[in-house]
Design an enzyme around this catalytic site. Structure first.
Site, PDB file in Angstrom:
ATOM      1  N   ARG A  49      66.202  49.990  20.290  1.00 39.69           N
ATOM      2  CA  ARG A  49      66.275  51.448  20.464  1.00 39.69           C
ATOM      3  C   ARG A  49      65.014  52.107  21.014  1.00 39.69           C
ATOM      4  O   ARG A  49      64.989  53.316  21.221  1.00 39.69           O
ATOM      5  CB  ARG A  49      66.667  52.164  19.154  1.00 39.69           C
ATOM      6  CG  ARG A  49      68.056  51.843  18.687  1.00 39.69           C
ATOM      7  CD  ARG A  49      68.625  52.970  17.869  1.00 39.69           C
ATOM      8  NE  ARG A  49      67.903  53.194  16.633  1.00 39.69           N
ATOM      9  CZ  ARG A  49      68.092  54.261  15.859  1.00 39.69           C
ATOM     10  NH1 ARG A  49      68.960  55.188  16.203  1.00 39.69           N
ATOM     11  NH2 ARG A  49      67.410  54.394  14.744  1.00 39.69           N
ATOM     12  N   ASP A  50      63.950  51.348  21.250  1.00 37.11           N
ATOM     13  CA  ASP A  50      62.750  51.983  21.811  1.00 37.11           C
ATOM     14  C   ASP A  50      62.008  51.008  22.723  1.00 37.11           C
ATOM     15  O   ASP A  50      60.792  50.822  22.604  1.00 37.11           O
ATOM     16  CB  ASP A  50      61.832  52.487  20.697  1.00 37.11           C
ATOM     17  CG  ASP A  50      60.767  53.455  21.211  1.00 37.11           C
ATOM     18  OD1 ASP A  50      60.914  53.960  22.351  1.00 37.11           O
ATOM     19  OD2 ASP A  50      59.778  53.709  20.492  1.00 37.11           O
ATOM     20  N   ILE A  51      62.737  50.385  23.643  1.00 39.66           N
ATOM     21  CA  ILE A  51      62.108  49.504  24.623  1.00 39.66           C
ATOM     22  C   ILE A  51      61.386  50.368  25.652  1.00 39.66           C
ATOM     23  O   ILE A  51      61.985  51.212  26.311  1.00 39.66           O
ATOM     24  CB  ILE A  51      63.155  48.613  25.313  1.00 39.66           C
ATOM     25  CG1 ILE A  51      63.743  47.624  24.294  1.00 39.66           C
ATOM     26  CG2 ILE A  51      62.548  47.874  26.499  1.00 39.66           C
ATOM     27  CD1 ILE A  51      62.734  46.641  23.721  1.00 39.66           C
ATOM     28  N   ASN A  55      55.653  49.511  24.138  1.00 38.56           N
ATOM     29  CA  ASN A  55      56.076  48.599  23.084  1.00 38.56           C
ATOM     30  C   ASN A  55      56.205  47.155  23.557  1.00 38.56           C
ATOM     31  O   ASN A  55      56.781  46.315  22.872  1.00 38.56           O
ATOM     32  CB  ASN A  55      57.401  49.072  22.481  1.00 38.56           C
ATOM     33  CG  ASN A  55      57.221  50.313  21.638  1.00 38.56           C
ATOM     34  OD1 ASN A  55      56.144  50.557  21.109  1.00 38.56           O
ATOM     35  ND2 ASN A  55      58.259  51.119  21.525  1.00 38.56           N
ATOM     36  N   THR A  88      61.721  56.561  23.419  1.00 44.30           N
ATOM     37  CA  THR A  88      60.678  57.158  24.247  1.00 44.30           C
ATOM     38  C   THR A  88      61.310  57.887  25.431  1.00 44.30           C
ATOM     39  O   THR A  88      62.174  57.340  26.107  1.00 44.30           O
ATOM     40  CB  THR A  88      59.713  56.068  24.754  1.00 44.30           C
ATOM     41  OG1 THR A  88      59.134  55.406  23.620  1.00 44.30           O
ATOM     42  CG2 THR A  88      58.604  56.673  25.608  1.00 44.30           C
TER      43      THR A  88
END
Length: 225
Positions: A49-51, A55, A88
């Site tokens: 959910r936040d690639i 990260n 993001t």
């Protein structure tokens, strides 16, 4: 990790040059394999959910690792998987804004942004805005959007890998999540034999990549799920 985040490396001109085309392709491959593992080897499935480039962490050899699972979600096949909007800005799949339902295809979209960012050398916001009208990509050549801090690849094998990454990235950015490839399919393509470019890199447009005209030996066609 010794070299910090991919975002930091791409934002520093000296570090960005050290992250040459071969290393960049390997970063994309590593992220693909990691996401395929989360989606298909973990039971139940895990969606990151936040690639994003912040990260992805790099070690001293500039090898990539997916990090920050603070927003990761385990998908429950027996529930609707509704969620609040996280991730993001600039990497979040468009369907999340109106469905608020998280699926593994949300990670696929974010991966597409990431892969394009690695080729371009910065967040590809302008290119993303053009994807809603694919014909606008007809006169945009792949070589013209590649990170200008790196010299164009001299190896046909490396050039073929860049074209492959570009085609996969654009397939992952399909507005319809059902038409995006799965990360298992993407990982499988990267595990297959290397492809050599048939045509000069300067002749390949983004529209050709969107349409699956790969110009590499053993062409990859974006799967329809």
């Amino acid at each position: 990790m010794e070299r910090g985040s991919l975002l930091w490396v791409l934002s520093d001109d000296v570090e960005a040059v050290e992250l040459d085309w071969k290393r960049r392709v390997n970063v994309v491959k590593s992220a693909a394999h990691a996401l395929s593992y989360l989606h298909y080897e973990c039971t139940p499935m895990i969606v990151h959910r936040d690639i994003s480039s912040s990260n992805i962490l790099l070690n001293s050899d500039l090898e990539a690792f997916v990090s920050d699972f603070g927003t990761a979600r385990i998908l429950d096949p027996n529930s609707s998987n509704h969620t609040r909007l996280v991730g993001t800005y600039g990497y979040v799949a468009p369907e999340l804004a109106y469905t608020m339902v998280v699926t593994e295809k949300c990670d696929v979209y974010s991966f597409g942004v990431l892969a394009l960012e690695i080729l371009v050398g910065k967040h590809p916001g302008e290119l993303l805005s053009l994807l809603s009208s694919p014909l606008s990509l007809q006169n945009i050549m792949l070589i013209d959007v590649l990170d200008p801090r790196l010299s164009p690849p001299t190896s046909q094998m490396v050039a073929g890998s860049i074209v492959l990454v570009g085609a996969i990235a654009l397939a992952c950015l399909n507005a319809d999540p059902k038409l995006r490839p799965t990360m298992k399919q993407v990982s499988h393509v990267f595990l297959s034999s290397q492809r050599s470019l048939r045509n000069p890199l300067c002749t390949i447009s983004l529209l050709q990549l969107v349409n699956g005209e790969m110009h590499v030996e053993g062409s990859y066609q974006a799967p329809h799920c």
